[in-house]
Write an enzyme that holds these catalytic residues in place. Structure first.
Site, PDB file in Angstrom:
ATOM      1  N   PHE A 244       0.813  -1.224   0.018  1.00  0.00           N
ATOM      2  CA  PHE A 244       0.159   0.059   0.153  1.00  0.00           C
ATOM      3  C   PHE A 244       0.711   1.283  -0.142  1.00  0.00           C
ATOM      4  O   PHE A 244       0.314   2.378   0.318  1.00  0.00           O
ATOM      5  CB  PHE A 244      -1.027   0.019   1.196  1.00  0.00           C
ATOM      6  CG  PHE A 244      -1.728  -1.085   1.595  1.00  0.00           C
ATOM      7  CD1 PHE A 244      -2.553  -1.828   0.570  1.00  0.00           C
ATOM      8  CD2 PHE A 244      -1.536  -2.115   2.586  1.00  0.00           C
ATOM      9  CE1 PHE A 244      -3.359  -2.719   0.682  1.00  0.00           C
ATOM     10  CE2 PHE A 244      -2.295  -3.172   2.804  1.00  0.00           C
ATOM     11  CZ  PHE A 244      -3.175  -3.699   1.762  1.00  0.00           C
ATOM     12  N   GLY A 513       1.553  -1.876 -12.152  1.00  0.00           N
ATOM     13  CA  GLY A 513       2.302  -2.959 -12.277  1.00  0.00           C
ATOM     14  C   GLY A 513       1.676  -3.974 -13.383  1.00  0.00           C
ATOM     15  O   GLY A 513       2.158  -4.557 -14.131  1.00  0.00           O
ATOM     16  N   ALA A 514       0.342  -4.270 -13.186  1.00  0.00           N
ATOM     17  CA  ALA A 514      -0.366  -4.990 -14.033  1.00  0.00           C
ATOM     18  C   ALA A 514      -0.352  -4.736 -15.663  1.00  0.00           C
ATOM     19  O   ALA A 514      -0.002  -5.546 -16.245  1.00  0.00           O
ATOM     20  CB  ALA A 514      -1.958  -4.975 -13.679  1.00  0.00           C
ATOM     21  N   ASN A 620      -8.107 -10.402 -14.975  1.00  0.00           N
ATOM     22  CA  ASN A 620      -8.442 -11.581 -14.367  1.00  0.00           C
ATOM     23  C   ASN A 620      -9.715 -10.993 -13.438  1.00  0.00           C
ATOM     24  O   ASN A 620      -9.483 -10.098 -12.834  1.00  0.00           O
ATOM     25  CB  ASN A 620      -7.383 -11.954 -13.397  1.00  0.00           C
ATOM     26  CG  ASN A 620      -8.033 -13.286 -12.320  1.00  0.00           C
ATOM     27  OD1 ASN A 620      -9.160 -13.310 -11.941  1.00  0.00           O
ATOM     28  ND2 ASN A 620      -7.132 -14.159 -12.306  1.00  0.00           N
ATOM     29  N   THR A 623      -9.121 -11.530  -9.428  1.00  0.00           N
ATOM     30  CA  THR A 623      -8.295 -10.666  -8.895  1.00  0.00           C
ATOM     31  C   THR A 623      -8.541  -9.153  -8.931  1.00  0.00           C
ATOM     32  O   THR A 623      -8.511  -8.340  -7.921  1.00  0.00           O
ATOM     33  CB  THR A 623      -6.932 -10.803  -9.270  1.00  0.00           C
ATOM     34  OG1 THR A 623      -6.828 -10.745 -10.521  1.00  0.00           O
ATOM     35  CG2 THR A 623      -6.416 -12.184  -8.798  1.00  0.00           C
ATOM     36  N   GLN A 627      -9.478  -6.408  -5.751  1.00  0.00           N
ATOM     37  CA  GLN A 627      -8.633  -5.205  -5.616  1.00  0.00           C
ATOM     38  C   GLN A 627      -9.721  -4.215  -5.321  1.00  0.00           C
ATOM     39  O   GLN A 627      -9.514  -3.363  -4.494  1.00  0.00           O
ATOM     40  CB  GLN A 627      -7.920  -5.076  -6.953  1.00  0.00           C
ATOM     41  CG  GLN A 627      -6.739  -5.513  -6.961  1.00  0.00           C
ATOM     42  CD  GLN A 627      -5.652  -5.209  -6.265  1.00  0.00           C
ATOM     43  OE1 GLN A 627      -5.191  -4.208  -6.447  1.00  0.00           O
ATOM     44  NE2 GLN A 627      -5.226  -5.806  -5.052  1.00  0.00           N
ATOM     45  N   VAL A 692      -5.807  -0.898 -11.822  1.00  0.00           N
ATOM     46  CA  VAL A 692      -7.111  -1.191 -10.963  1.00  0.00           C
ATOM     47  C   VAL A 692      -6.916  -0.964  -9.408  1.00  0.00           C
ATOM     48  O   VAL A 692      -7.924  -0.791  -8.631  1.00  0.00           O
ATOM     49  CB  VAL A 692      -7.738  -2.770 -11.281  1.00  0.00           C
ATOM     50  CG1 VAL A 692      -6.681  -3.742 -10.952  1.00  0.00           C
ATOM     51  CG2 VAL A 692      -9.171  -2.952 -10.572  1.00  0.00           C
ATOM     52  N   GLY A 693      -5.791  -1.145  -8.955  1.00  0.00           N
ATOM     53  CA  GLY A 693      -5.442  -1.171  -7.286  1.00  0.00           C
ATOM     54  C   GLY A 693      -6.074  -0.004  -6.746  1.00  0.00           C
ATOM     55  O   GLY A 693      -6.043  -0.167  -5.713  1.00  0.00           O
ATOM     56  N   GLU A 694      -6.120   0.881  -7.248  1.00  0.00           N
ATOM     57  CA  GLU A 694      -6.303   2.288  -6.498  1.00  0.00           C
ATOM     58  C   GLU A 694      -7.566   2.903  -6.789  1.00  0.00           C
ATOM     59  O   GLU A 694      -8.159   3.659  -5.757  1.00  0.00           O
ATOM     60  CB  GLU A 694      -5.203   3.130  -6.711  1.00  0.00           C
ATOM     61  CG  GLU A 694      -3.867   2.639  -6.198  1.00  0.00           C
ATOM     62  CD  GLU A 694      -2.603   3.475  -6.799  1.00  0.00           C
ATOM     63  OE1 GLU A 694      -1.609   3.794  -5.841  1.00  0.00           O
ATOM     64  OE2 GLU A 694      -2.575   4.177  -7.649  1.00  0.00           O
TER      65      GLU A 694
END
Lengths: 733, 327
Positions: A244, A513-514, A620, A623, A627, A692-694
């Site tokens: 994070f 990253g992805a 995916n 995942t 997220q 997508v993470g944030e």
């Protein structure tokens, strides 16, 4: 072989769509999941190295001053003590974007690391660390500013204001205007895995086991800390228990373990206590934000102002990029956007999940709700009316913007009714019930990344990159990209990550990253496909790879036969290019929340929540959904419970464990529905994926703030919205 | 954490004898003590492990009451069918506290002895008269959102953090205490101390004394409510809490027993409130009068000012519910 690609033009071809394995985007479980839930995945502190010594950090109990003397003799005779290290080789911190800070005896904040005690056992080191006598020179607290609200602070403007037209005039002339100030609390990353490192120096080479997010950037810092060439350093971080942002740079335990191991010639493990993690690791700074919105009678924005203030350590420059999305999100010709910061003696700020928009969007979206209420307009409609066609200042096009769809599809899925937003309209027993909406936005980033893909002689594949998986699903998605491109079930793709001996991936940060590292895998696979085409004397468009076979026309060849005993490999290298400047790139979404506010106590419970997101190609579905759910949980925390609390007098942290720093517990989190809007963004990356993470943090708390207002008529402009902040304005029960 | 010696007591006599030594602390579940030892707030030279003592039973008493052994875990107590049937207030208070994992380890005796969560107490680099007499109170003038509004002194404004004990106060339980040569019982309402001039003492236990059990009077029926207000819905200490055991007869309050958590250095019981309510017809005016009595000498310290209106509103909710009025 290797293939390098620079993303100068949008790639809107559907190359991936022409693949037939059918695994990309599927909701496949992460391959390393069973290792994690059975305890077989080895985290940094868990490597069993022979003769490993144990180090415990000592931190300074003062906000500002310096170390006069470290009395090593006060502990060197204690049982098992091997060394006390407190010298200029110690690396005190390395935060991305800030210069590496080495030990010089100065103390900038309460909890500043000043020494490492090393012993045969952890218990010995911990005891000695408490006995270590240190003489400090303490600066006069009357002269030291530790409180972000201290009126003596001199705020410095950041270098990137956005100004256009005349906002003051627009506000004065507007049919409807909102001018409000909100505050947001300081947040801890609060990763489950505490910061830990084992350094192992063998006299020539250094191996560092550390849960770090960005190995490509960490490697030079580690080499510098050790005084070594990069070739002599290896970092291993195959599993990371959450980052994070708190593990972007190398933190004090890494630098201390390195020096101790090199001094002692044996491995040294340093694990921070939970209290040290809270006190010493970068935090999201508190913010004070002013939003000014001017609108005409139809709710079209004529003026848009957003300003923000945050603190950082003296001598540093960390500006929480609160206005990142505000720069391009909404219309309004007359604009005034300004970030300011100042240095004070309070625990060091840095990047925490979705730096900027995480707290910027929740405030902006709450203020927008205030405008919608003033207009008597459905807040969904207000947002739809203010989506610009191009960047409101520089006129650049948006790469792909599915914001309207996320609002409309989200509203339908949630059962949104924005026709009457009068508060206090629905009561169930002791509880006021209300709903709220907020838009989501998070600038999209795409960065350099490399990955090696090897097609093994047996027809299986291996992916290698120092890309990390901080719990996000990197192992899963990279296997799926390779599987899709090479016609392999992902179980036939062995993904190896988190080792600096592999090609440098993007790392985990900024949601890049992805898309970035997947592109590197994609490029390497393009290369491998070309090699197979050469062997089959066919064009790429004629080659079908599926289930371990190459199919050309009526001929179906098993990959091992085609490879004839030899592996082939390629390193893919993806680079951002002109699309980064030519297009405004962002992800978008919408949150809908239903809350219950207790009429007596002001306690808020989120009853249901839906997030609707446009993130480009979904790599995916499982995942990505996880997220988004995780981000929405962060939103609930930001809205209702999470805040680092400091003593204003000396800046020491009050709540430094999980009992007192309140991340949401299971009972705080209702069913979270996640809806993805179909999208491909060829300007974002050649695989048309974005981050997508944030995104799913960015604005979520605003939906809850707006729902609280709708429920009980109380507008809380100070996050987190704990019960005490509602009490004064709650209607009599 | 300081190195310490470890001894296991096989019987109560040994446990009390060992505990009488200076620097010796008894350990049961350890859910609070071990944390404080790691922080070096507690530095016992010797730990006496009392977990093998035969004190885990929950037994019927001859007078119709219930005896809960000092080593009965919070989980076992909350799940006991007699507790759930006759003293639901106790079960609910226990389940409102901590987490399942902690409740599985925490014991009746240990829970009564848990120490304050005041952050100045748990941070050895900050002043605290409770931890280190004469150093001052960091919370006075510092961050004191969780601190006391009742019964505090100029030396200490810490609160007792538990939930179980608040229910025991409302239920008028007694605490059984053993010493090497004799045993005694005290009303739980007299077990904890206010900080006064000596905030180092949380309760009346003397060196060499250990809690062997808690006894509950025969069940009295009526309505029992434990209402805990907190910043998140689980695993958080009370901002305020209200425990009520109340019975109605013919439209009047026949019996009332209230206790409050989160307000003071001990769970708060004011017999005047019980007396005020008893025999009266329920109504908001009466409930506010009860709150007035409770808060007569309340004093906020800044961050915790909100507790005063909060406990009034919470009391109102509890009394409306307990007396059958609309929520």
């Amino acid at each position: 072989m290797n293939r390098s690609y620079t993303h100068d033009e949008p790639d809107n071809r559907d190359y991936l769509e022409s693949m037939v394995q059918g695994v990309l985007g599927k909701a496949l479980p992460r391959p390393e999941g069973p290792l994690k839930v059975t305890g077989r995945a080895c985290y940094s502190a868990e490597y069993a190295l022979d003769k490993c010594a144990e180090g415990v950090l000592v931190t300074a109990p003062l906000a500002s001053g310096k170390v006069l003397q470290v009395h090593k003799e006060s502990v060197l005779d204690m049982p098992g003590i091997l060394a006390v290290i407190a010298d200029s080789r110690l690396l005190v911190r390395s935060t991305l974007g800030e210069p590496v800070k080495r030990y010089d005896g100065s103390i900038d904040y309460w909890g500043h690391p000043v020494a490492l005690v090393v012993a045969e056992s952890f218990e010995q080191a911990r005891d000695a660390a408490k006995h270590l006598r240190i003489d400090y020179e303490m600066d006069d607290l009357a002269e030291v500013i530790c409180d972000p609200a201290d009126p003596r602070i001199e705020w410095q403007p950041a270098k990137n204001p956005q100004q256009q037209g005349d906002l003051d005039r627009a506000m004065a002339e507007a049919a409807h205007a909102v001018d409000v100030t909100y505050t947001t609390g300081s947040h801890a990353s609060a990763a489950m895995e505490p910061h830990a490192a084992i350094a192992d120096w063998d006299g020539a080479n250094l191996t560092l086991y550390a849960g770090l997010q960005m190995l490509r950037y960490n490697l030079p810092d580690v080499a510098e800390a050790a005084g070594l060439e990069r070739e002599n350093v290896r970092i291993l971080a195959p599993y990371i228990g959450g980052g994070f942002g708190s593990k972007l740079g190398i933190s004090p335990e890494c630098g201390a373990a390195i020096i101790a191991s090199m001094d002692l010639g044996r491995p040294v493990r340093v694990v921070m206590s939970r209290q040290q993690v809270f006190q010493t690791i970068t935090r999201r700074p508190e913010t004070v934000q002013r939003v000014r919105l001017a609108a005409d009678r139809d709710g079209k924005l004529t003026g848009f102002g957003h300003s923000s203030r945050n603190t950082h350590l003296p001598g540093e420059s960390f500006v929480e990029p609160v206005l990142q999305a505000s720069r391009f999100l909404y219309a309004g010709h007359n604009r005034d956007l300004l970030e300011e910061s100042a240095g004070i003696h309070l625990m060091q700020p840095g990047a925490v999940r979705a730096p900027g928009e995480a707290v910027g969007m929740q405030v902006l979206e709450s203020a927008l709700d205030e405008l919608a209420n003033q207009l008597g307009m459905d807040p969904v409609e207000l947002r739809l009316r203010n989506i610009p066609d191009v960047h409101p200042v520089d006129g650049r096009p948006y790469s792909s913007r599915r914001q309207a769809e996320t609002l409309e599809q989200g509203a339908a899925a949630f059962g949104w009714d924005g026709s009457d937003r009068t508060p206090c309209a629905r009561r169930e027993g002791e509880w006021w019930i209300g709903t709220g909406v907020a838009a989501a936005a998070r600038a999209n980033f795409y960065t350099v990344a490399k990955a090696r893909v090897r097609l093994n002689a047996d027809g299986s594949a291996t992916v290698e990159s120092d890309q990390t998986d901080i719990g996000t699903g990197s192992y899963a998605i990279l296997g799926q990209v390779a599987g899709e491109m090479l016609g392999l079930d992902p179980s036939r793709v062995d993904v190896r990550l988190g080792d600096t001996r592999f090609p440098h991936g993007a790392g985990s940060g900024g949601s890049f990253g992805a898309a970035s590292t997947s592109t590197a895998v994609y490029l390497a696979c393009r290369d491998l496909r070309e090699e197979l085409c050469a062997r089959l004397s066919c064009e790429d468009t004629d080659l079908t790879l599926k289930d371990g076979h190459a199919i050309v026309g009526n001929t179906r060849t098993a990959l091992p036969d085609l490879l004839a005993g030899d592996a082939i490999e390629s390193v893919g290298s993806s680079n951002p290019g002109k699309t980064r400047e030519d297009y405004v790139q962002s992800t978008y979404g919408a949150f809908f929340a239903e809350v219950a506010v207790n009429a007596y106590t002001g306690e808020t419970r989120v009853r249901r929540m839906l997030g609707s997101f446009g993130i480009g190609r979904v790599l995916n579905e499982m995942t990505a959904r996880s997220q988004c759910q995780g981000g929405m949980v962060w939103g609930i925390g930001s809205a209702l419970t999470e805040e680092l609390v400091f003593d204003k007098r000396d800046g020491h942290l009050i709540n430094c464990d999980f009992a007192e720093y309140h991340v949401p517990v299971h009972r705080d989190v209702p069913h979270l529905e996640v809806h993805f809007v179909e999208e491909r963004d060829g300007a974002a990356s050649p695989i048309q994926a974005k981050g997508v993470g944030e995104l799913s943090v960015c604005g979520a708390a605003g939906a809850i703030c707006n729902a609280i207002y709708h429920a009980c008529g109380v507008r809380v402009r100070d996050f987190p919205m704990t019960p005490d902040k509602l009490l004064a304005d709650l209607p009599d029960p | 954490m300081r190195p310490f010696a470890y001894q296991r007591a096989a019987d109560i006599g040994t446990a009390t004898r060992l505990s009488a030594t200076d620097g010796t602390t008894a350990i049961a579940g350890g859910t609070n003590l071990l944390d404080l030892m790691k922080l070096q707030v507690e530095t016992p030279a010797t730990l006496v492990d009392i977990n093998r003592l035969p004190l885990a039973a929950i037994e019927d008493m001859a007078d119709g009451g219930l005896r809960i052994g000092a080593l009965a875990t919070n989980s076992a107590t909350a799940a006991d069918p007699r507790v759930r049937r006759d003293y639901p207030l106790l079960a609910r208070a226990i389940l409102a506290g901590a987490s399942q994992q902690l409740r599985n380890k925490a014991t009746t005796g240990g829970n009564l002895c848990q120490r304050t969560r005041c952050s100045y107490f748990t941070n050895i680099d900050q002043p605290c008269n409770k931890r280190e007499p004469g150093t001052g109170c960091g919370a006075l003038g510092g961050t004191n959102r969780n601190h006391a509004v009742l019964g505090a002194s100029d030396l200490c404004i810490a609160t007792y953090p538990g939930d179980m004990a608040v229910a025991l106060y409302a239920l008028d339980a007694r605490v059984e205490i053993a010493r090497e040569d004799h045993s005694r019982t005290v009303a739980v309402r007299d077990f904890h101390l206010l900080p006064g001039a000596d905030p180092t003492r949380d309760n009346v236990l003397e060196a060499g004394e250990i809690i062997t059990g808690v006894t509950l009077p025969p069940p009295v029926g009526g309505r029992q409510i434990y209402r805990k207000v907190r910043d998140r819905s689980s695993y958080a200490f009370a901002l305020v809490s209200v425990a009520a055991a109340l019975a109605m007869e013919e439209g009047r309050i026949a019996r009332a027993s209230l206790a409050f958590g989160g307000l003071a250095h001990k769970p708060w019981h004011d017999p005047r409130i019980d007396d005020l309510l008893t025999g009266q017809a329920p109504g908001d005016a009466l409930f506010h009068a009860a709150a007035d009595l409770l808060l007569e000498n309340a004093r906020g310290r800044g961050d915790n000012d909100f507790k005063i209106p909060l406990v009034r509103r919470t009391l109102l909710a509890v009394l409306r519910e307990a007396t059958g009025g609309a929520a």
